[in-house]
Write a protein that holds these residues in place. Sequence first.
Motif, PDB file in Angstrom:
ATOM      1  N   ILE A   7      13.767  54.204  98.060  1.00 26.35           N
ATOM      2  CA  ILE A   7      13.609  54.221  96.612  1.00 26.35           C
ATOM      3  C   ILE A   7      13.073  52.870  96.158  1.00 26.35           C
ATOM      4  CG2 ILE A   7      16.024  53.556  96.274  1.00 26.35           C
ATOM      5  CD1 ILE A   7      15.977  55.242  93.690  1.00 26.35           C
ATOM      6  N   THR A   8      12.075  52.896  95.296  1.00 25.17           N
ATOM      7  CA  THR A   8      11.432  51.651  94.872  1.00 25.17           C
ATOM      8  C   THR A   8      12.019  51.119  93.565  1.00 25.17           C
ATOM      9  OG1 THR A   8       9.682  52.930  93.779  1.00 25.17           O
ATOM     10  CG2 THR A   8       9.272  52.188  96.034  1.00 25.17           C
ATOM     11  N   LYS A   9      12.077  49.794  93.493  1.00 29.45           N
ATOM     12  CA  LYS A   9      12.549  49.116  92.274  1.00 29.45           C
ATOM     13  C   LYS A   9      11.379  48.959  91.310  1.00 29.45           C
ATOM     14  CE  LYS A   9      15.908  46.285  94.854  1.00 29.45           C
ATOM     15  NZ  LYS A   9      16.332  44.911  95.169  1.00 29.45           N
ATOM     16  N   PRO A  10      11.629  48.990  90.007  1.00 24.31           N
ATOM     17  CA  PRO A  10      12.936  49.237  89.370  1.00 24.31           C
ATOM     18  C   PRO A  10      13.290  50.713  89.417  1.00 24.31           C
ATOM     19  CG  PRO A  10      11.257  49.001  87.696  1.00 24.31           C
ATOM     20  CD  PRO A  10      10.570  48.717  89.001  1.00 24.31           C
ATOM     21  N   PHE A  11      14.569  50.994  89.475  1.00 23.68           N
ATOM     22  CA  PHE A  11      15.025  52.376  89.513  1.00 23.68           C
ATOM     23  C   PHE A  11      16.219  52.547  88.582  1.00 23.68           C
ATOM     24  CE2 PHE A  11      16.648  50.197  93.422  1.00 23.68           C
ATOM     25  CZ  PHE A  11      17.931  49.965  92.978  1.00 23.68           C
ATOM     26  N   SER A  12      16.536  53.784  88.323  1.00 21.87           N
ATOM     27  CA  SER A  12      17.702  54.106  87.503  1.00 21.87           C
ATOM     28  C   SER A  12      18.941  54.183  88.396  1.00 21.87           C
ATOM     29  CB  SER A  12      17.490  55.448  86.807  1.00 21.87           C
ATOM     30  OG  SER A  12      18.710  55.987  86.359  1.00 21.87           O
TER      31      SER A  12
END
Length: 240
Positions: free
Chosen positions: A102-107
Amino acid sequence: MQEPTILVVDDEVDLANLLKVSLQKEGYKQIYTAGSIQDAWTSFQQTSPDIVLLDVMLPDGEGYDLCRRIREVSHVPVLFMSAKNEEIDKILGLAIGGDDYITKPFSPKEVAYRVKAQLRRAGYQTHDTILSISEKTIQVGPFQLNADETEVHKDGVLLELTAKEIGLMACFMNNPNRILSKETLFERVWGEDFFGSDNTVMVHIRRLREKIEQDASKPFFITTVKGLGYKFVIPKEAQG
């Protein structure tokens, strides 16, 4: 029921704490944090987590290195978190043993959802639950899949597979000699819409072939059907 243990590895203290709070809101109580590879490895050995959330860039090295070390001793799900969003970075993370990227930014909510999905696919359950499961297995050719889809044997020998690889084997063994598209495999194993995730499926199929084929470069069991997907080839007379 025993709560799963989660290890969050990120040197951004605020982000690590935010993830911890978000996961706690989802009902997870046993959450540990670490900000370096050394601290994370120590915590991993002490807490035996059921899933690891792992940042790629850490003060004393790359999370990829820690993932390789974890894979030497465990098959717990590893979810990479990184600001690196190039396709090659995602492929590398999956190729060395990661289960998600999962890539930043993320929820934080999205991370919590992915954690829940990974634990479900890994067959997380208490020891008491495991003891109550039926001993029935699916037999397809030389392969056996146990009732709760957490173990695969070939010719009676337990295969060291990750949760995703077991998921793929479950799809194949329930559909012998049938063509399964990449879309179908991704949606069944990852539990998400496909959205062109060709490389994710390809990387995991390659890793699976290395573990079940005599020669991964010339696969017998998992064959590629050009333009359509993959077929799990089992001679009719060998099917259980």
